[in-house]
Scaffold this active site. Structure first.
Site, PDB file in Angstrom:
ATOM      1  N   GLY A 114       0.821  -1.200   0.000  1.00  0.00           N
ATOM      2  CA  GLY A 114       0.000   0.000   0.000  1.00  0.00           C
ATOM      3  C   GLY A 114       0.851   1.244   0.000  1.00  0.00           C
ATOM      4  N   HIS A 115       0.248   2.365   0.367  1.00  0.00           N
ATOM      5  CA  HIS A 115       0.934   3.649   0.273  1.00  0.00           C
ATOM      6  C   HIS A 115       1.336   4.215   1.627  1.00  0.00           C
ATOM      7  CE1 HIS A 115      -0.965   4.550  -3.955  1.00  0.00           C
ATOM      8  NE2 HIS A 115      -0.207   3.465  -3.923  1.00  0.00           N
TER       9      HIS A 115
END
Length: 395
Positions: free
Chosen positions: A242-243
């Protein structure tokens, strides 16, 4: 030795029995099967859940909506307040299944929405948004629905969510908008690392929120922190892929509430795009970020372990040549260690008009390819350092 009075003991036992019996009797249990829900994963059970909610909402006693094991097909469901009852619990032993045809809920903002509620708890359960088809549609470049958030809470207070798992959300997994006094514990969110806009938990215009002992693996932010978030506590998290955990993006609107009093503590980031990030649009805004602590973070092969980006301008539209009006101050990075997947492990790219101030680095140790060769990059940022700092500070 003094002997106990047998009459007193019997009286005490009798009183305790009456108390516990009364307590149980004072809780109304509503089994969704009794309202027509079918645990076969095929029969539309939406109305059964809404009818059970209406009964709980109107109850003069605390109510538990019980969802037995099985799979329940549920279309868009809007659980509305204001309720007479301020103690409603969803005990979920089963799985909610969204329609496999993403068009059914894809143009709705939310799949399951609680609005204007007070004192709602959710224990256990799985929410399966079946978002794979919509992700594939978006990847193909076709004209697709934007997608629905799996679980939304709007203008709601005193919310507790424990042991809930969200799978394959079309868009964001869990969103809090305009909420106060929320506690999430042992929550899990899973989606493909390539799934678009599947943020695990998003918070905005909300206060007094805690997120504890949880795990998020998605294609976007682990946790995204929007405008108007205050008094947020995040602890014991696992993020990746993810980020990472992001404050922002902020500053999209000129008149915008600020973010303050945020603590992010004891988080492990593994194979994420970012670790701890603050992101603002490069355009005028009244927004701000202040009093933020990132503490005890472990980075494992993270592309941007520490980053402030105040020049966010997607697709170079509506902001080229402008500078961010969001002011960022008093941000502490304490005991941040691990490995960066890129050479620049620490980047502070702040606003020319409103330089970052009060940045504190305390015991930061980040390596690149297992070598002490990582670098730091600074623009318009000022602050202090203490303890071991690797890479060498550019503040």
């Amino acid at each position: 030795m003094k002997m106990e009075n047998p009459i007193f003991s019997l009286l005490l036992i009798s009183l305790l029995s009456i108390f516990f019996t009364k307590t149980i009797a004072d809780i109304v249990t509503l089994n969704v099967l009794n309202f027509g829900a079918k645990p076969d994963g095929k029969t539309d059970s939406t109305n059964a859940f809404l009818t059970a909610w209406a009964a709980a909402c109107d109850s003069s006693k605390p109510a538990t909506i019980f969802v037995p094991q099985g799979k329940y097909l549920v279309k868009q469901a809007h659980f509305k307040g204001k309720c007479k009852n301020r103690a409603i619990t969803f005990q979920i032993d089963g799985t909610f299944i969204a329609p496999s045809d993403y068009n059914v809920i894809g143009n709705s903002k939310n799949w399951l929405l609680f609005q204007g509620v007070d004192g709602v708890s959710i224990h256990g359960g799985i929410l399966d948004g079946q978002g794979n088809g919509l992700w594939a549609c978006k990847a193909s470049g076709k004209n697709c629905p934007s997608g629905a958030t799996t679980l939304g809470f709007s203008n709601s207070n005193n919310i507790a969510i424990t042991g809930l798992t969200s799978l394959n959300s079309q868009m964001f997994h869990i969103v809090f908008n305009g909420c106060k006094n929320v506690k999430l514990q042992a929550v899990k969110g899973f989606a493909s690392g390539k799934s678009p806009n599947t943020d695990g938990i998003h918070i905005q215009l909300s206060s007094d929120i805690s997120i504890l002992n949880s795990k998020i693996s998605t294609g976007d932010d682990c946790i995204s922190i929007g405008p108007g978030t205050t008094n947020l506590w995040i602890q014991n998290m696992a993020c990746g892929p993810g980020h990472g955990i992001s404050i922002g993006s902020l500053g999209k609107d000129f008149q915008e509430a600020g973010v303050q009093n945020v603590t992010v503590k004891s988080v492990t980031f593994k194979n994420t795009q970012n670790g701890v990030r603050i992101k603002t649009w490069g355009r005028p805004s009244t927004g701000f970020v202040k009093n933020v602590i990132f503490q005890h973070a472990t980075m494992i092969n993270v592309q941007n372990p520490i980053v402030i980006d105040q020049n966010y301008c997607p697709y170079n539209k509506n902001c080229p040549g402008q500078v961010s009006g969001v002011t960022i101050s008093d941000v502490t990075y304490q005991d941040i260690h691990g490995s960066s997947a890129t050479r620049v492990a620490m980047k502070f790219d702040c606003s020319k008009r409103n330089p970052c101030r009060g940045i504190k680095l305390e015991d930061v140790d980040l390596t690149y390819q297992n070598q002490p060769a990582a670098q730091a990059s600074c623009a318009n940022a000022a602050g202090t350092t203490s303890g071991v700092i690797q890479p060498t500070s550019c503040l």
